[in-house]
Design an enzyme around this catalytic site. Sequence first.
Site, short mmCIF file in Angstrom:
data_model
loop_
_atom_site.label_atom_id
_atom_site.label_comp_id
_atom_site.label_asym_id
_atom_site.label_seq_id
_atom_site.Cartn_x
_atom_site.Cartn_y
_atom_site.Cartn_z
N CYS A 1 9.35 22.23 -12.64
CA CYS A 1 9.59 21.03 -12.03
C CYS A 1 10.88 21.07 -10.99
CB CYS A 1 10.31 20.16 -13.46
SG CYS A 1 11.86 20.83 -14.40
N GLU B 1 13.68 13.74 -18.59
CA GLU B 1 13.70 14.84 -17.41
C GLU B 1 12.54 14.73 -16.66
OE1 GLU B 1 16.14 16.64 -17.09
OE2 GLU B 1 17.44 15.65 -18.88
#
Length: 507
Positions: A242, A208
């Site tokens: 993010c 991720e």
Amino acid sequence: MERQAVKMSREAFLSGRTKPLEFRLQQLSALLRMITERQTEIATALKQDINRSQYDTPLLELIGLENEINLAIAKLAEWAAPRPVERNLLTISDEVYIQPQPLGVVLIIGAWNYPWAVTLSPLVGAIAAGNAAVVKPSELSECSSLLLRALLPRYLDQDLYPVVTGGVSETQELLKQRFDHIFFTGSGSVGRLVMEAASRHLTPVTLELGGKSPCYIDKDCDLRVACRRVTWGKFVNCGQTCIAPDYILCEPSVQGRVVEGIRLTLLEFYGADPKCSPDYSRIINQRHYNRVMSLMEGHAAVLGGQSDPSQRYIAPTVLKDVPPHSRLMQEEIFGPILPIVTVRDMDDAIQFVNEREKPLALYIFCSDKKAARRMVEETTSGGVTVNDVMMHYTLSSLPFGGVGQSGIGRYHGRHTFDQLSHMRGCLVRSLGMESVNLARYPPQDRQRARRVRMALRSPMIDFSKRTFVWAVSATVVAFGLFITLLVILLIASGLNCTCWYWHGFYN
């Protein structure tokens, strides 16, 4: 210590105690209890790490974790059950299904920006899938890391789910060990090192990562609403998210209105001086503070720009007319700086996005549904949200993950369970009906070969529970209609016979 933790975790897994669903449910319930009982301590740790507001921690991390655990508890029996699949004529009498199985020992390497959510959410899936897991929180969020190390053994099985703390050397030592899956959340540069280490043992990975998530604002949308939503998503957690909008794409004619909309929203959210706002966070450490500040060199801020290294404070900052080839546009910002890049129209924005690496998220603000759908269809990203930001992350029903440079694999809800399970194909048949198999055995001839080809080319038949119930229901209804029609015909036939009888009698 790292080697011993992995050894202990594997021995505990091989004991078989993670296989019963009752054990997994007990561990999930204990994890849920930890989050609910220790919310104050968790919020305090995050206040010390990044100056996050005590009200933001439940909103940004803990409520989502609770939802993930509750979903896993409610759906575990369904997720772990054998999954019937279609059969052909050769296997029509066989039992054919997919059986999810635990992978083994999973390494979970968390990140510092949301140290509880991105570390424990994969753990929920690992526990639900019946795996053991070595948990490595980020050393940068030091208070959260130490608290997790203290709390997790009090609630979960210490042998199955050990916590390893430390920095780069400890992580490198962990990566030398053999795992059955590695789940990493962090930067692309470190993700490459994780993948390289995993390749030595042919260990599958979930990465991720991140990247530069574009936000296109169309000239015809409600700019006031768009600016409020973009401002929240960009500057919450001091831009250290993010999937935060990394930059804005808009036409030159609306750039000034976008800047003004963000200015008014910042005033509403954080007051005249965000430095004094209890809702505005700080950069995680001095190294990241220096990195973010260096990205602004050569650019004049139209909003914000103030900073204080002693507090690692950088004001919410907006830059306009940013050149596409500037350093600011070459790497993920991961801080409270929002560049605006102008484009001619939506076609130009689509081209701009497609010429760069595939982002983790894409945001589109557009009142024209047809135009928004076109942009969705003509671009690629890990996820997409139209007329808002980051909200796709909150749904456990949607897979969350990157594509290309923004990540490998997916998680959330059942997607985490499936990602951390081996989907074992199973076919069980009896030793009877051997005559059916004669066509595949030698010696072969034209007739046998034709029979085999016909059987192998036969259409797949769905024997799933839903389809079976539908088929039975349809058969019952059809049979009922047939009986009803038959009765009507018999009655009509009887009436005709009676009429003919009396007609003959009187004549």
